[in-house]
Scaffold this motif. Structure first.
Motif, mmCIF file in Angstrom:
data_model
loop_
_atom_site.group_PDB
_atom_site.id
_atom_site.type_symbol
_atom_site.label_atom_id
_atom_site.label_comp_id
_atom_site.label_asym_id
_atom_site.label_seq_id
_atom_site.Cartn_x
_atom_site.Cartn_y
_atom_site.Cartn_z
ATOM 1 N N GLY A 78 0.811 -1.218 0.000
ATOM 2 C CA GLY A 78 0.000 0.000 0.000
ATOM 3 C C GLY A 78 0.840 1.262 0.000
ATOM 4 O O GLY A 78 0.300 2.379 0.029
ATOM 5 N N GLU A 79 2.164 1.094 -0.048
ATOM 6 C CA GLU A 79 3.039 2.270 0.034
ATOM 7 C C GLU A 79 2.943 3.116 -1.230
ATOM 8 O O GLU A 79 3.069 4.328 -1.188
ATOM 9 C CB GLU A 79 4.506 1.864 0.218
ATOM 10 C CG GLU A 79 4.784 0.910 1.366
ATOM 11 C CD GLU A 79 4.558 -0.554 0.990
ATOM 12 O OE1 GLU A 79 4.092 -0.819 -0.135
ATOM 13 O OE2 GLU A 79 4.831 -1.421 1.834
ATOM 14 N N ALA A 80 2.765 2.465 -2.379
ATOM 15 C CA ALA A 80 2.769 3.202 -3.649
ATOM 16 C C ALA A 80 1.472 3.987 -3.783
ATOM 17 O O ALA A 80 0.393 3.441 -3.583
ATOM 18 C CB ALA A 80 2.894 2.228 -4.804
ATOM 19 N N VAL A 81 1.594 5.259 -4.081
ATOM 20 C CA VAL A 81 0.387 6.081 -4.182
ATOM 21 C C VAL A 81 -0.369 5.724 -5.459
ATOM 22 O O VAL A 81 -1.571 5.527 -5.469
ATOM 23 C CB VAL A 81 0.748 7.576 -4.150
ATOM 24 C CG1 VAL A 81 -0.503 8.432 -4.208
ATOM 25 C CG2 VAL A 81 1.545 7.883 -2.895
ATOM 26 N N VAL A 82 0.359 5.626 -6.581
ATOM 27 C CA VAL A 82 -0.307 5.318 -7.851
ATOM 28 C C VAL A 82 0.274 4.020 -8.418
ATOM 29 O O VAL A 82 1.318 4.003 -9.053
ATOM 30 C CB VAL A 82 -0.121 6.456 -8.879
ATOM 31 C CG1 VAL A 82 -0.977 6.201 -10.109
ATOM 32 C CG2 VAL A 82 -0.484 7.790 -8.262
ATOM 33 N N VAL A 83 -0.429 2.942 -8.160
ATOM 34 C CA VAL A 83 0.023 1.617 -8.594
ATOM 35 C C VAL A 83 0.023 1.512 -10.122
ATOM 36 O O VAL A 83 0.796 0.768 -10.713
ATOM 37 C CB VAL A 83 -0.889 0.555 -7.946
ATOM 38 C CG1 VAL A 83 -0.702 -0.794 -8.576
ATOM 39 C CG2 VAL A 83 -0.602 0.486 -6.458
ATOM 40 N N GLU A 84 -0.856 2.308 -10.746
ATOM 41 C CA GLU A 84 -0.962 2.268 -12.212
ATOM 42 C C GLU A 84 0.394 2.417 -12.888
ATOM 43 O O GLU A 84 0.634 1.896 -13.964
ATOM 44 C CB GLU A 84 -1.897 3.390 -12.697
ATOM 45 C CG GLU A 84 -3.347 3.082 -12.477
ATOM 46 C CD GLU A 84 -3.781 1.809 -13.169
ATOM 47 O OE1 GLU A 84 -3.646 1.761 -14.402
ATOM 48 O OE2 GLU A 84 -4.218 0.869 -12.487
ATOM 49 N N GLY A 85 1.301 3.156 -12.238
ATOM 50 C CA GLY A 85 2.637 3.374 -12.800
ATOM 51 C C GLY A 85 3.404 2.068 -12.980
ATOM 52 O O GLY A 85 4.394 2.017 -13.714
ATOM 53 N N PHE A 86 2.963 0.999 -12.314
ATOM 54 C CA PHE A 86 3.651 -0.295 -12.429
ATOM 55 C C PHE A 86 3.095 -1.147 -13.563
ATOM 56 O O PHE A 86 3.545 -2.257 -13.781
ATOM 57 C CB PHE A 86 3.556 -1.069 -11.107
ATOM 58 C CG PHE A 86 4.221 -0.375 -9.954
ATOM 59 C CD1 PHE A 86 5.522 0.122 -10.077
ATOM 60 C CD2 PHE A 86 3.574 -0.218 -8.747
ATOM 61 C CE1 PHE A 86 6.140 0.768 -9.018
ATOM 62 C CE2 PHE A 86 4.191 0.428 -7.676
ATOM 63 C CZ PHE A 86 5.467 0.927 -7.821
ATOM 64 N N ARG A 87 2.089 -0.616 -14.259
ATOM 65 C CA ARG A 87 1.497 -1.405 -15.345
ATOM 66 C C ARG A 87 2.481 -1.559 -16.507
ATOM 67 O O ARG A 87 2.734 -2.667 -17.001
ATOM 68 C CB ARG A 87 0.213 -0.731 -15.836
ATOM 69 C CG ARG A 87 -0.490 -1.467 -16.950
ATOM 70 C CD ARG A 87 -1.724 -0.682 -17.356
ATOM 71 N NE ARG A 87 -2.609 -0.516 -16.208
ATOM 72 C CZ ARG A 87 -3.467 -1.431 -15.811
ATOM 73 N NH1 ARG A 87 -3.574 -2.544 -16.485
ATOM 74 N NH2 ARG A 87 -4.212 -1.230 -14.759
#
Ligand SMILES: Cc1cc2nc3c(=O)[nH]c(=O)nc-3n(C[C@H](O)[C@H](O)[C@H](O)COP(=O)(O)OP(=O)(O)OC[C@H]3O[C@@H](n4cnc5c(N)ncnc54)[C@H](O)[C@@H]3O)c2cc1C
Length: 520
Positions: free
Chosen positions: A410-419
């Motif tokens: 849950g640390e990452a604010v915008v998980v989308e960046g890992f797509r």
């Protein structure tokens, strides 16, 4: 990232923690995290796998609970809505906003004006943490959102938002958060008896369910957080302890989403008996729940009965008459016992309190029972305040961390960046989405595994996007020790494939054995 560390009997024999917590469901996990965040020395033991009890058998909602509004329990609803906002922040990959359609039919127990009034109050109680304000809908508005809903008798409804969670992975994330703060944790470690020092409970006798060996752990204070098993554990302290719980069985069934065609979550009153029920979306699937039946069956053996199945299918068919669901459509079922506080005899199941209670036994063991998944943090805070009092330490310091310290992933604010990086690796989009949903900010760790061992990018099952790297991750970092821990609670193949993951089971067992051997 938390290391995988399952405390052994030898580790535990050498420990004398401030708190020994029995039970690794959401309640015990929450207490372990809260206490560890406050700097207490903590041991958490779970007889089976983390979350294997009730905490992986819920309706998976993080919600204020509209039906508690009906009962006038404004305090409970306000507290739960506040927790919803906190959990959406602490683990955004595991707890996600969910739009609900609430249709109202002529003759329903809840009329349109009552629904509007209730949802307006729900919005007010949620305050600034609200997901989105509700919207009242006419009949046409409801059908625009849910075109296959029964039209006969439909008079209107509403659209509102709550949250849905992956209950098993949320429990696991809380356990891992506790471990990251120094708690020693062990699944498959059963308390078989309690230890005493001059009539005080001073630890427990343990059986490692994987090896069959027994050992002991001493502790300054013992906490019984065993949900539906908590009366049995209380009787280890006081054989004459009166029951604190009244169990009701809640069953769910999973069906392919395409067979029922709901687009949103639906909250409705069952035409069979007027109870509040849900049809909830889950990727390619939808699940229907739940029943609420008084039962005295043992918590280890609870399962959805044929009568539960008939009731759930009849209710869903009445809502979506074109679906014609039959038992053949059911891919999986799950059932759990609600650890409800015993109330006045004769009260209907739904009216029994969802609130929790802390009891102190004659030997000083604290038992916490009742409550909900949604409010686990608040329950934990209260229990640890009480425990700190018993231990003679200050309850305050570190208390606020439970609200801000993100859960693993849950640390990452915008998980989308890992797509992008996942797609660049050549993983199918469905697999990347699946990884982001389950692991959030930890998804890149799985990408690294696939980069280092390209074979781990292989799918485990033709019907499911899960990949082999997840098995290695489950063993190395998520304390999985049996194939079932992985199939049922780490990657959900057991409920999200028609053969309950059977085709993947052999490979899962192989990878599990290989990874465990490498860890030793
Ligand atoms: C059908 C159903 C639907 C629900 N839906 C929702 C919902 O949508 N939202 C919500 O907020 N809440 C929901 N709840 C409530 C919520 O799931 C429970 O309140 C919560 O999971 C209870 O957690 P727990 O940790 O107290 O108990 P459990 O999860 O049952 O954990 C207790 C653990 O203790 C372990 N244990 C037992 N004996 C021993 C021993 N001797 N030694 C070591 N360990 C032991 C067990 O193996 C078990 O894992 C639902 C409950 C049910 C049954």
């Amino acid at each position: 990232m938390t290391p995988s560390f399952r405390a052994s009997l030898r580790d535990l024999a050498a420990a004398r923690p401030d708190l020994l917590i029995i039970g690794g469901g959401i309640t015990g996990a929450g207490i372990a995290r809260d206490a560890a965040l406050r700097g207490l020395d903590v041991v958490l033991v779970e007889a089976r796998d983390f979350g294997e009890g009730t905490s992986s058998r819920s309706s998976r909602l993080i919600h204020g609970g509209l039906r508690y509004l009906e009962q006038g329990r404004l305090g409970l609803v306000t507290e739960a809505l506040r927790e919803r906002a906190v959990l959406l922040r602490l683990a955004p990959h595991l707890v996600r906003p969910l739009p609900f359609v609430l249709p109202v039919f002529r003759g329903d127990r809840l009329s349109r004006w009552k629904v509007t009034l209730g949802l307006s109050l729900y919005d007010v109680l949620a305050g600034r943490g609200n997901v989105r304000r509700h919207q009242s809908l006419g009949k046409r508005g409801v059908l625009r959102l849910e075109p296959l809903l029964r039209e006969r008798g439909l008079v209107g409804g509403a659209l509102f938002h709550d949250a849905q969670c992956d209950d098993a992975r949320l429990t696991l994330a809380v356990v891992r958060a506790a471990a990251a703060r120094g708690a020693r944790v062990a699944n498959h470690m059963r308390v078989v008896d309690l230890l005493r020092e001059s009539n005080r409970i001073a630890g427990a006798r343990l059986r490692d369910e994987l090896s069959g060996e027994e050992g002991e752990v001493g502790a300054r204070l013992v906490v019984n957080a065993t949900g539906p098993w908590s009366d049995a554990v209380r009787r280890l302290e006081d054989p004459a302890a009166r029951p604190n719980l009244r169990a009701t069985r809640g069953s769910h069934l999973m069906i392919p989403a395409a067979r029922i065609s709901n687009r949103n979550a639906i909250l409705f009153t069952s035409p069979v008996d007027g109870r509040v029920m849900f049809v909830l979306p889950w990727g390619e699937w939808s699940y229907v729940g739940t029943t609420d039946t008084d039962t005295d069956e043992p918590a280890d053996q609870v399962h959805a009965t044929d009568a539960d199945l008939v009731y759930l299918l009849r209710s869903a068919n009445a809502l979506f008459p074109g679906a014609h669901l039959t038992p053949d459509d059911v891919v999986a079922t799950w059932a759990g016992l609600r650890p409800l506080l015993a109330a006045r005899p004769g009260l209907p199941e739904w009216a029994v309190s969802r609130e929790h209670r802390i009891l102190r036994g004659p030997g000083g063991m604290l038992t916490i029972a009742g409550g909900k998944l949604t409010t686990f943090r608040r329950m934990a805070a209260q229990l640890v305040d009480r425990a700190a009092g018993e231990l003679g330490s200050a309850p305050g310091s570190g208390r606020e961390l439970s609200e801000s310290d993100p859960l693993p992933g849950g640390e990452a604010v915008v998980v989308e960046g890992f797509r992008g990086p996942g797609l660049d690796l050549g993983l199918p989009p469905a697999t990347v989405d699946h990884l982001l949903r389950l692991y959030g900010g930890e998804a890149p760790a799985l990408y690294t595994m696939c980069r280092e061992r390209p074979g781990l990018a292989a799918r485990l099952h033709p019907e499911h996007p899960a990949i082999e790297a997840q098995v290695v991750f489950a063993v190395e970092r998520e304390l999985a020790r049996r194939p079932e821990d992985i199939l049922a609670r780490r990657i959900h193949l057991a409920t999200e494939t028609r053969d309950h993951g059977a085709r993947a089971a052999g490979r899962v067992a192989e990878l599990l054995a290989e990874t465990l051997a490498a860890l030793r």
